[in-house]
Design a protein around this motif. Structure first.
Motif, PDB file in Angstrom:
ATOM      1  N   ASP A  46       0.837  -1.198   0.000  1.00 10.32           N
ATOM      2  CA  ASP A  46       0.000   0.000   0.000  1.00 10.32           C
ATOM      3  C   ASP A  46       0.873   1.249   0.000  1.00 10.32           C
ATOM      4  OD1 ASP A  46      -2.158   1.666   0.118  1.00 10.32           O
ATOM      5  OD2 ASP A  46      -2.480   1.435   2.280  1.00 10.32           O
ATOM      6  N   PRO A  49       0.845   6.281  -5.386  1.00 10.51           N
ATOM      7  CA  PRO A  49       1.120   5.908  -6.784  1.00 10.51           C
ATOM      8  C   PRO A  49       2.532   6.232  -7.247  1.00 10.51           C
ATOM      9  CG  PRO A  49      -1.063   6.839  -6.609  1.00 10.51           C
ATOM     10  CD  PRO A  49      -0.432   6.996  -5.256  1.00 10.51           C
ATOM     11  N   GLU A  84      -1.946   7.769 -12.079  1.00 11.49           N
ATOM     12  CA  GLU A  84      -2.635   8.151 -10.853  1.00 11.49           C
ATOM     13  C   GLU A  84      -3.922   8.883 -11.205  1.00 11.49           C
ATOM     14  OE1 GLU A  84      -2.094  10.814  -6.766  1.00 11.49           O
ATOM     15  OE2 GLU A  84      -0.385  10.508  -8.122  1.00 11.49           O
ATOM     16  N   ASP A  86      -7.589   9.925  -9.075  1.00  3.25           N
ATOM     17  CA  ASP A  86      -8.310   9.907  -7.801  1.00  3.25           C
ATOM     18  C   ASP A  86      -7.475   9.273  -6.688  1.00  3.25           C
ATOM     19  OD1 ASP A  86     -10.557  11.095  -8.960  1.00  3.25           O
ATOM     20  OD2 ASP A  86     -11.393   9.157  -9.554  1.00  3.25           O
ATOM     21  N   ARG A  88      -5.435   6.843  -6.844  1.00  2.00           N
ATOM     22  CA  ARG A  88      -5.185   5.411  -7.018  1.00  2.00           C
ATOM     23  C   ARG A  88      -4.135   5.197  -8.093  1.00  2.00           C
ATOM     24  NH1 ARG A  88     -10.009   2.964  -9.236  1.00  2.00           N
ATOM     25  NH2 ARG A  88      -8.918   0.981  -8.911  1.00  2.00           N
ATOM     26  N   LEU A  90      -3.035   3.097 -11.124  1.00  4.59           N
ATOM     27  CA  LEU A  90      -3.647   2.230 -12.123  1.00  4.59           C
ATOM     28  C   LEU A  90      -2.563   1.693 -13.054  1.00  4.59           C
ATOM     29  CD1 LEU A  90      -6.747   4.448 -13.044  1.00  4.59           C
ATOM     30  CD2 LEU A  90      -6.581   2.647 -11.307  1.00  4.59           C
ATOM     31  N   ARG A 102     -12.281   1.891 -16.870  1.00  5.23           N
ATOM     32  CA  ARG A 102     -11.238   2.892 -16.656  1.00  5.23           C
ATOM     33  C   ARG A 102     -11.476   4.105 -17.559  1.00  5.23           C
ATOM     34  NH1 ARG A 102      -5.890   0.795 -15.778  1.00  5.23           N
ATOM     35  NH2 ARG A 102      -5.961  -0.726 -14.094  1.00  5.23           N
TER      36      ARG A 102
END
Length: 210
Positions: A46, A49, A84, A86, A88, A90, A102
């Motif tokens: 975790d 990004p 990146e 929001d 997150r 990807l 997406r």
């Protein structure tokens, strides 16, 4: 006093299966040896990004250093890219349905493409690393355009489910930063990393064509 013998130019080893990264290097006059790292990209925990891109780049380079197919006194380059959006990270979509989802989330919006670079000098053991970020503005494409694009298969194999140097280029309305970084490798930053390790970027150029 005898002048010191200059170090021979190293061979660049690209620890990536990305055809776009290979093409980028070749267009810049560098013909690398390709040794695919085989790193499981899901092993990073975790992280933010930008840190995901840097961590994976380091893991990929480290996985290639010491391989028997790596030439002596080589510069081993590991790279990884994530988009990146929001907050997150990807990477590559798991399949067509996720790629469609997406693009419906990205269209008309702005994301940041992070590309991590990790360069290892096998002769000295030194490492130079950097992550470069480029802002990407996505066009407000229609559902039909998304479906047609995903059907080509192109977005299934790239971070963020888009390319800027292929079919997806028409769906990117603009960028802020290094164009090559969006392809997956920042040439200007790589030149600086090569210099940081005591080598010349132009020394990596291959013989002139023809």
């Amino acid at each position: 006093m005898t002048a010191p013998t200059p170090r021979p130019a190293p061979v660049l080893v690209l620890g990536s299966a990305s055809p776009a990264r290979l093409a980028t290097l070749r267009s810049a006059g560098v013909e690398p040896v390709v040794v695919v790292s085989g790193v499981d990209e899901s092993q990073v925990g975790d992280l933010a990004p930008v840190d995901v891109a840097g961590a994976l780049a380091g893991l990929k380079a480290a996985a290639v250093v010491g391989r028997p197919e790596v030439p002596a006194a080589a510069l081993v380059l590991g790279c990884d890219s994530v988009l990146e959006l929001d907050g997150r990270a990807l990477g590559k979509p798991s399949g067509a349905p996720e790629a469609v989802e997406r693009w419906r989330a990205m269209r008309g919006r702005t994301g940041v493409l992070h590309s991590g670079h990790s360069l290892h000098d096998t002769a000295t053991g030194r490492v130079a690393e950097a992550t470069v970020s480029t802002t990407v503005h996505f066009a407000d494409v229609s559902d039909a355009e998304i479906e047609a694009y995903v059907a080509t298969g192109e977005p299934l194999h790239v971070a963020g489910a888009f390319t800027i140097d292929g079919l997806g280029g028409a769906f990117v309305s603009g960028i802020e930063g290094d164009h090559h970084n969006v392809v997956g490798l920042s040439l200007p930053r790589l030149r600086l990393l090569v210099a940081e390790l005591g080598h010349s970027w132009t020394g990596l150029w291959g013989p002139a064509p023809g």
